[in-house]
Design a protein around this motif. Structure first.
Motif, PDB file in Angstrom:
ATOM      1  N   ARG A 154      25.005  -1.440  -1.768  1.00  0.00           N
ATOM      2  CA  ARG A 154      25.246  -1.696  -3.193  1.00  0.00           C
ATOM      3  C   ARG A 154      25.368  -3.200  -3.452  1.00  0.00           C
ATOM      4  NH1 ARG A 154      29.647   2.692  -5.605  1.00  0.00           N
ATOM      5  NH2 ARG A 154      28.370   4.566  -5.242  1.00  0.00           N
ATOM      6  N   ARG A 174      28.731   3.370   3.240  1.00  0.00           N
ATOM      7  CA  ARG A 174      28.439   2.502   2.092  1.00  0.00           C
ATOM      8  C   ARG A 174      28.816   1.071   2.431  1.00  0.00           C
ATOM      9  NH1 ARG A 174      31.770   4.056  -2.821  1.00  0.00           N
ATOM     10  NH2 ARG A 174      30.309   5.795  -2.886  1.00  0.00           N
ATOM     11  N   PHE A 211      18.884   2.399  -0.024  1.00  0.00           N
ATOM     12  CA  PHE A 211      19.349   3.202   1.105  1.00  0.00           C
ATOM     13  C   PHE A 211      18.549   2.881   2.366  1.00  0.00           C
ATOM     14  CE2 PHE A 211      19.922   7.213   3.527  1.00  0.00           C
ATOM     15  CZ  PHE A 211      21.320   7.287   3.485  1.00  0.00           C
ATOM     16  N   SER A 261      21.263  -0.626  -6.043  1.00  0.00           N
ATOM     17  CA  SER A 261      21.557  -0.136  -4.704  1.00  0.00           C
ATOM     18  C   SER A 261      20.271   0.343  -4.043  1.00  0.00           C
ATOM     19  CB  SER A 261      22.578   1.002  -4.748  1.00  0.00           C
ATOM     20  OG  SER A 261      22.053   2.133  -5.407  1.00  0.00           O
ATOM     21  N   THR A 321      30.570  12.180   1.782  1.00  0.00           N
ATOM     22  CA  THR A 321      29.178  11.728   1.727  1.00  0.00           C
ATOM     23  C   THR A 321      28.622  11.579   3.135  1.00  0.00           C
ATOM     24  OG1 THR A 321      29.967   9.448   1.601  1.00  0.00           O
ATOM     25  CG2 THR A 321      29.433  10.540  -0.471  1.00  0.00           C
ATOM     26  N   THR A 381      29.080  -2.495   0.323  1.00  0.00           N
ATOM     27  CA  THR A 381      29.041  -3.104  -1.007  1.00  0.00           C
ATOM     28  C   THR A 381      29.199  -4.613  -0.888  1.00  0.00           C
ATOM     29  OG1 THR A 381      30.051  -1.122  -1.992  1.00  0.00           O
ATOM     30  CG2 THR A 381      30.104  -3.150  -3.291  1.00  0.00           C
ATOM     31  N   GLU A 417      24.118   3.274   2.437  1.00  0.00           N
ATOM     32  CA  GLU A 417      23.836   2.867   1.058  1.00  0.00           C
ATOM     33  C   GLU A 417      24.298   1.421   0.881  1.00  0.00           C
ATOM     34  OE1 GLU A 417      24.827   4.177  -3.539  1.00  0.00           O
ATOM     35  OE2 GLU A 417      26.385   4.358  -2.007  1.00  0.00           O
TER      36      GLU A 417
END
Length: 493
Positions: free
Chosen positions: A83, A255, A93, A91, A251, A257, A81
């Motif tokens: 962000r 991720r 994917f 965001s 999850t 970010t 993901e």
């Protein structure tokens, strides 16, 4: 078939060293494989996210998935993901799944764009693994031959090295504890032997350099030049810190970010969360970057943050004389797409067939070096793509990345997509066309014109097919167990 290299010495442990030792001992039973490592040096060991190809390596090495997950506190990974990469607050994917047909009159993404129906949601809802990730669900594959999606893992890198070490030792690999203080050369310039601090000497026919950033043999001893990518990938530091698990369930994805002058990773393991901040020191000082990382944590830090310094790029040749570099000893690309272990595996996958045939020719060694260099370049281009399409202008890094001149190979691929909707693929790609589509779509970067051939399918038929695919995927995912539940059952085997 016997290899001409009777004695192979692997320099350095960690994931690279023990992957190499395990693979070589499995594929070359007639050779003696010895690994030398020093506990006082330790390993970098922060890379905890992987690429789906690792499952192929595990199958070849005969590694049981449940045993591996138990030993490494592992979890499953369906993608990443991203962000705040295009603009803050958005965001997207990057999935390890597929988007159906990518070219011609049946191109799914083309019809999705042409139909333009808000009721279809996002393009990601047309991809099974993207929906699985968004809902925190997971299930195993029915078979490797006919798989509807793909996946990788998150795991503790230090535990993974220990897991592979135990496996390699069972397969006859010899482990030598010791710190290398000198390297003896052959008359032709290759390596003859290694001298340890206690006076012992280790001779070998072939040396695999897995000594990390030190690049003891390939870089320091043979002085192989370095192809520096920092002009295009200026990040050169990373803070890393584990934290207590907190908040939502585990999850099944990594991720990433985007921050002021870099980006932060979050990698969920069963016992903790791996966190890091990759940043460009020319645009932010180290302490400010450290503070930004700590502000990202879901739970309390479990240790003091550790700082790593690096230069993105690779040795111009990975195989010189009788030395082959793997892992950080051969090069490093920022971990945005979790490719470090993939590059180790790729190096082994290209090396071992040559060794199985016998001593390789000069042309074969040249082909190996050219292929590995191309693979570093292809992955470099894919990572740059994440930066160069950004609409962010709120920091010097983002302004630089959006305006810099691109490598010609990447500029051509972007042009082919923008002008004609072609997801061009070179040889030695690290990522397939589905991955390139996921980034283009996530960044809102679409072709300037639609292929007229798409209009040959009536709009109503295209809309009906897209709705059916979306509903079928939603029903499949609704019937799956949560990632937590599936993982608990797997590790309890």
């Amino acid at each position: 078939m016997d290899t001409a290299y009777k004695r192979i010495v692997v320099v350095g442990g960690g994931a690279a060293g023990w992957m190499a030792a395990t693979a070589l001992a499995t594929a070359l039973p007639a050779s003696t494989v010895e690994l030398v490592e020093s506990e006082e040096i330790g390993i970098v060991g922060v890379g905890e996210a992987t690429f789906p190809s690792i499952r192929h390596f595990h199958r070849l090495a005969g590694i049981d998935e449940a045993e591996f997950l138990r030993a490494t506190n592992g979890t499953y990974k369906l993608g990443i993901e991203f962000r705040d990469w295009r603009i803050q607050g958005e965001s997207y994917f990057h999935t390890f799944g597929d988007f159906g047909d990518l070219t011609g009159p049946d191109a799914l993404w083309g019809h999705f764009r042409r139909v333009g129906d808000a009721g279809l949601g996002t393009l990601g809802e047309q991809c099974l693994s993207s929906v699985m990730a968004s809902q925190g669900r997971f299930q195993g594959l029915p078979s490797e031959e006919n798989k509807p999606f793909n996946y990788a893992y998150h795991f503790d890198a230090a535990l993974y090295a220990g897991f592979l070490r135990a496996l390699a030792l069972k397969r006859g690999v010899r482990r030598t504890e010791g710190r290398i203080v000198d390297v003896a050369r052959r008359a032709d310039g290759g390596v003859a032997s290694l001298k340890l601090a206690d006076g012992r000497e280790l001779a070998g026919d072939l040396f695999i350099d897995c000594s990390g950033f030190a690049s003891l043999l390939l870089g320091r001893t043979l002085d192989v030049p370095f192809a520096d990518f920092s002009h295009w990938l200026p990040v050169d530091r990373a803070w890393a810190v584990p934290s207590e698990p907190s908040g939502p369930a585990l999850t099944p994805y990594t991720r990433a970010t985007a921050l002021e002058a870099g980006w932060a990773w979050r990698i969920p393991l069963r016992n903790r969360v791996g966190n890091g901040h990759v940043f460009a020191s020319r645009y932010i000082d180290e302490e400010r970057a450290r503070d930004q990382l700590l502000a990202q944590l879901d739970g309390p830090a479990l240790a003091e943050p550790r700082l790593l310094r690096f230069t993105t790029g690779h040795r111009q040749r990975c195989w010189v004389h009788n030395v082959v570099g793997l892992g950080l000893a051969s090069g490093f690309l920022e971990p945005l797409e979790s490719t470090s272990i993939f590059l180790i595996q790729s190096g082994l996958g290209n090396l071992i067939p040559l060794l199985q045939k016998g001593r390789p020719t000069t042309a074969e060694v040249g082909g190996y070096n050219a292929g590995m260099a191309r693979q570093f370049e292809r992955i470099r281009d894919f990572i740059i793509l994440h930066y160069c399409l950004t609409a962010r202008r709120d920091g010097e890094l983002w302004r630089h990345m959006a305006s810099m001149e691109l490598p010609e190979t990447l500029a051509y691929k972007i042009h082919a997509w923008r002008q004609a909707g072609v997801l061009h693929q070179y040889q030695w790609e690290g990522f397939d066309a589905n991955s390139w589509l996921a980034i283009h779509a996530g960044m809102g970067h679409w072709p300037e014109r639609a292929d007229p051939e798409l209009a040959e399918l009536p709009r109503d038929e295209a809309l009906r097919a897209l709705r059916q695919r979306r509903e079928t995927i939603a029903a499949l995912v609704a019937a799956m167990p949560t990632h937590d539940a599936y993982l608990r059952r797997m590790v309890a085997r």
